[in-house]
Design a protein around this motif. Structure first.
Motif, PDB file in Angstrom:
ATOM      1  N   VAL A  75       3.538 -11.876  -5.210  1.00 20.69           N
ATOM      2  CA  VAL A  75       4.862 -11.646  -4.627  1.00 20.69           C
ATOM      3  C   VAL A  75       5.729 -12.884  -4.853  1.00 20.69           C
ATOM      4  CG1 VAL A  75       6.182 -11.164  -2.520  1.00 20.69           C
ATOM      5  CG2 VAL A  75       3.969 -10.066  -2.869  1.00 20.69           C
ATOM      6  N   LEU A  76       6.989 -12.667  -5.254  1.00 18.53           N
ATOM      7  CA  LEU A  76       7.954 -13.762  -5.367  1.00 18.53           C
ATOM      8  C   LEU A  76       8.826 -13.725  -4.120  1.00 18.53           C
ATOM      9  CD1 LEU A  76       9.128 -13.246  -9.086  1.00 18.53           C
ATOM     10  CD2 LEU A  76       6.959 -14.200  -8.234  1.00 18.53           C
ATOM     11  N   SER A  77       8.763 -14.767  -3.326  1.00 16.92           N
ATOM     12  CA  SER A  77       9.534 -14.846  -2.089  1.00 16.92           C
ATOM     13  C   SER A  77      10.931 -15.390  -2.417  1.00 16.92           C
ATOM     14  CB  SER A  77       8.792 -15.778  -1.123  1.00 16.92           C
ATOM     15  OG  SER A  77       9.564 -16.026   0.013  1.00 16.92           O
ATOM     16  N   VAL A  78      11.952 -14.757  -1.863  1.00 16.41           N
ATOM     17  CA  VAL A  78      13.328 -15.109  -2.214  1.00 16.41           C
ATOM     18  C   VAL A  78      14.116 -15.482  -0.959  1.00 16.41           C
ATOM     19  CG1 VAL A  78      15.438 -14.330  -3.356  1.00 16.41           C
ATOM     20  CG2 VAL A  78      13.219 -13.361  -4.054  1.00 16.41           C
ATOM     21  N   ASN A  79      14.636 -16.702  -0.897  1.00 16.75           N
ATOM     22  CA  ASN A  79      15.524 -17.051   0.216  1.00 16.75           C
ATOM     23  C   ASN A  79      16.972 -17.114  -0.288  1.00 16.75           C
ATOM     24  OD1 ASN A  79      15.946 -19.529  -1.013  1.00 16.75           O
ATOM     25  ND2 ASN A  79      14.568 -20.634   0.343  1.00 16.75           N
ATOM     26  N   GLY A  80      17.873 -17.532   0.564  1.00 16.51           N
ATOM     27  CA  GLY A  80      19.292 -17.488   0.229  1.00 16.51           C
ATOM     28  C   GLY A  80      19.652 -18.347  -0.968  1.00 16.51           C
ATOM     29  N   ASN A  81      19.151 -19.584  -1.000  1.00 12.46           N
ATOM     30  CA  ASN A  81      19.513 -20.451  -2.123  1.00 12.46           C
ATOM     31  C   ASN A  81      18.925 -19.959  -3.435  1.00 12.46           C
ATOM     32  OD1 ASN A  81      20.846 -22.068  -0.293  1.00 12.46           O
ATOM     33  ND2 ASN A  81      20.050 -23.979  -1.146  1.00 12.46           N
ATOM     34  N   VAL A  82      17.684 -19.507  -3.367  1.00 14.41           N
ATOM     35  CA  VAL A  82      17.038 -19.018  -4.588  1.00 14.41           C
ATOM     36  C   VAL A  82      17.771 -17.785  -5.116  1.00 14.41           C
ATOM     37  CG1 VAL A  82      14.895 -18.063  -5.499  1.00 14.41           C
ATOM     38  CG2 VAL A  82      14.816 -19.971  -3.889  1.00 14.41           C
ATOM     39  N   ALA A  83      18.141 -16.893  -4.196  1.00 11.56           N
ATOM     40  CA  ALA A  83      18.869 -15.687  -4.602  1.00 11.56           C
ATOM     41  C   ALA A  83      20.198 -16.061  -5.244  1.00 11.56           C
ATOM     42  CB  ALA A  83      19.111 -14.783  -3.403  1.00 11.56           C
ATOM     43  N   ALA A  84      20.876 -17.054  -4.675  1.00  7.70           N
ATOM     44  CA  ALA A  84      22.162 -17.471  -5.235  1.00  7.70           C
ATOM     45  C   ALA A  84      21.971 -18.156  -6.586  1.00  7.70           C
ATOM     46  CB  ALA A  84      22.877 -18.419  -4.267  1.00  7.70           C
ATOM     47  N   LEU A  85      20.942 -18.998  -6.685  1.00 10.50           N
ATOM     48  CA  LEU A  85      20.806 -19.852  -7.873  1.00 10.50           C
ATOM     49  C   LEU A  85      20.219 -19.156  -9.088  1.00 10.50           C
ATOM     50  CD1 LEU A  85      19.601 -23.149  -6.165  1.00 10.50           C
ATOM     51  CD2 LEU A  85      21.792 -22.778  -7.322  1.00 10.50           C
ATOM     52  N   CYS A  86      19.276 -18.250  -8.889  1.00 13.30           N
ATOM     53  CA  CYS A  86      18.626 -17.657 -10.077  1.00 13.30           C
ATOM     54  C   CYS A  86      18.183 -16.216  -9.842  1.00 13.30           C
ATOM     55  CB  CYS A  86      17.458 -18.525 -10.545  1.00 13.30           C
ATOM     56  SG  CYS A  86      16.297 -19.007  -9.264  1.00 13.30           S
ATOM     57  N   PRO A  87      19.109 -15.344  -9.468  1.00 15.77           N
ATOM     58  CA  PRO A  87      18.739 -13.952  -9.180  1.00 15.77           C
ATOM     59  C   PRO A  87      18.193 -13.224 -10.402  1.00 15.77           C
ATOM     60  CG  PRO A  87      21.132 -14.189  -9.288  1.00 15.77           C
ATOM     61  CD  PRO A  87      20.557 -15.572  -9.306  1.00 15.77           C
ATOM     62  N   GLY A  88      18.905 -13.318 -11.528  1.00 14.17           N
ATOM     63  CA  GLY A  88      18.465 -12.618 -12.730  1.00 14.17           C
ATOM     64  C   GLY A  88      17.151 -13.173 -13.251  1.00 14.17           C
ATOM     65  N   GLU A  89      16.998 -14.485 -13.148  1.00 15.86           N
ATOM     66  CA  GLU A  89      15.779 -15.145 -13.627  1.00 15.86           C
ATOM     67  C   GLU A  89      14.555 -14.706 -12.806  1.00 15.86           C
ATOM     68  OE1 GLU A  89      18.672 -16.522 -13.016  1.00 15.86           O
ATOM     69  OE2 GLU A  89      19.291 -17.734 -14.746  1.00 15.86           O
ATOM     70  N   LEU A  90      14.755 -14.487 -11.490  1.00 21.05           N
ATOM     71  CA  LEU A  90      13.658 -14.030 -10.640  1.00 21.05           C
ATOM     72  C   LEU A  90      13.274 -12.599 -10.963  1.00 21.05           C
ATOM     73  CD1 LEU A  90      14.634 -15.417  -7.161  1.00 21.05           C
ATOM     74  CD2 LEU A  90      12.433 -15.773  -8.315  1.00 21.05           C
ATOM     75  N   VAL A  91      14.282 -11.766 -11.191  1.00 15.38           N
ATOM     76  CA  VAL A  91      14.017 -10.365 -11.523  1.00 15.38           C
ATOM     77  C   VAL A  91      13.215 -10.301 -12.826  1.00 15.38           C
ATOM     78  CG1 VAL A  91      15.107  -8.181 -12.188  1.00 15.38           C
ATOM     79  CG2 VAL A  91      16.058  -9.522 -10.279  1.00 15.38           C
ATOM     80  N   GLU A  92      13.594 -11.161 -13.769  1.00 15.88           N
ATOM     81  CA  GLU A  92      12.896 -11.190 -15.056  1.00 15.88           C
ATOM     82  C   GLU A  92      11.441 -11.642 -14.880  1.00 15.88           C
ATOM     83  OE1 GLU A  92      15.085 -13.445 -17.914  1.00 15.88           O
ATOM     84  OE2 GLU A  92      13.626 -13.054 -19.530  1.00 15.88           O
TER      85      GLU A  92
END
Lengths: 251, 251
Positions: A75-92
């Motif tokens: 599982v990749l855990s996503v907080n506010g800063n991570v979501a703002a900084l690299c949303p597409g990169e996390l999805v990939e």
């Protein structure tokens, strides 16, 4: 990474991109006040690190990729800063290693949860966990313990970029393999991680993806070799040396 | 420093006070997004510095106090973070060295200017400059060059805590004695300062006041000796060593 009108070769490209994404995060209600302060702390550590991925951070990214590929339920855990900084990169990354994405906030409000889920969907995520919140991390405050039972709750490997120290410790105590991205090698999150990646999340997440693609055809034995060759303490010592000592100890 | 319900002996007192004041600054429209990020950068440098005033930062605070006492027209420049973090402490310093207070913002809006002037008045300031804006600092962008002609415009000594590099440089080019508070010894502001105080502004401002009180009866010659004994380059080198090397090089 193409949401600003500046060529990638621009010397301040990464910094301008980061600034743009954080501003967007604030406007969308994704990035909190504490998130902005945390962003500043990260900038200072990154500055001292020379704003580059060190060789040991790259080794850590490779070990993280191997862990994610070996996992039964990553599982990749996503907080506010991570979501703002690299949303597409996390999805990939989630696609490449077949992991769940779960929104997991230190300052949890329904509004922010929904804004972040929506932001990830706009960047291509299909299923985003975190809203069910029917599981708990033992040993921490009720509100901060909330996770999805079929997400982080039952994960064997969790990537927690920019995680709070208490929660990083509690997740580790649950026996999960914890992959942390944190620019401060002395932070509790980095100290308790199975694999601490001391790097800017905006560089680290795509780098884990690159290693995961590179290791996609590796055998389980080869992946285990990568995992076992990794030394968390040596990585942290190296990162601290890079931050304390300046940028001249490697190319 | 008594606006939070925590004893000063509490190990996290300063950090809790800072957090409280920054939150209040955001609520009052004083602290900007960029200010929150800058606050985080400062926190990281302060963390590496050991969250203490080093001996060389204390020497710099003393030299700054001597400059302020020798000045014909000293001005304390106040931006959003400084106003949020140490409003009462600035008012006190202005009284002790008979300096003007002038609000001087990088991201200038009338609303923020007024909010900060009001905040300083609530903390005891009588006359606060900055709203007239009939002077200019040569060599920088129009909006960012605005100062009061009878304030920073005609000052011989300026204390600029947490100043932007461009403006610190432009103020220096005007021939003013520039006293800078900045936790990053490598920042342009610290590099161009006549006296760089590498310390948290929440510790540095009261410390300059303490030295100014201590030097109140000193002769002009004694004050000049303090000023001349100060070595900016040595101070910056010492601060960088403290940040890079950790907290064990002095008591």
């Amino acid at each position: 990474m193409s949401d600003i009108d500046v060529p990638e070769s621009h010397p301040r490209y990464e910094s301008l991109l980061t600034r743009h994404r954080i501003e967007e995060g604030v406007e969308k209600g994704i990035t909190s006040r504490q998130g902005l302060i945390a962003q500043g702390r990260g900038e200072a550590f990154d500055y001292l690190l020379g704003e580059r991925t060190t060789e040991s951070a790259d080794d850590a990214a490779r070990a993280a990729a191997a862990h994610l590929l070996l996992a039964g339920h990553p599982v990749l855990s996503v907080n506010g800063n991570v979501a703002a900084l690299c949303p597409g990169e996390l999805v990939e990354l989630a696609e490449v290693v077949d992991a769940d994405l779960e929104v997991n906030l230190f300052n949890r409000t329904d509004e922010r949860m929904r804004a972040i889920v929506e932001h990830l969907r706009e960047h291509g995520a299909e299923d985003v966990k975190g809203l069910t919140a029917d599981g708990r991390i033992p040993g921490i405050d009720h509100e901060r313990a909330k996770v999805d039972a079929d997400g982080i709750g039952s994960a064997d490997v969790v990537l927690v970029p920019l995680e709070d120290g208490d929660r990083a410790e509690a997740l580790g105590a649950m026996g999960k393999v914890e992959l942390v991205v944190d620019l401060n090698p002395l932070s509790r999150s980095a100290q308790v991680a199975t694999v601490p990646i001391v790097d800017n999340v905006i560089r680290a997440v795509p780098n884990v993806t690159r290693h995961a693609r590179d290791l996609a055809d590796a055998s389980e034995e080869e992946l285990r070799d990568v995992v076992e060759a990794f030394d968390a303490d040596a990585t942290l010592a190296d990162a601290e040396r890079a931050i304390r000592g300046g940028v001249d100890e490697e190319a």
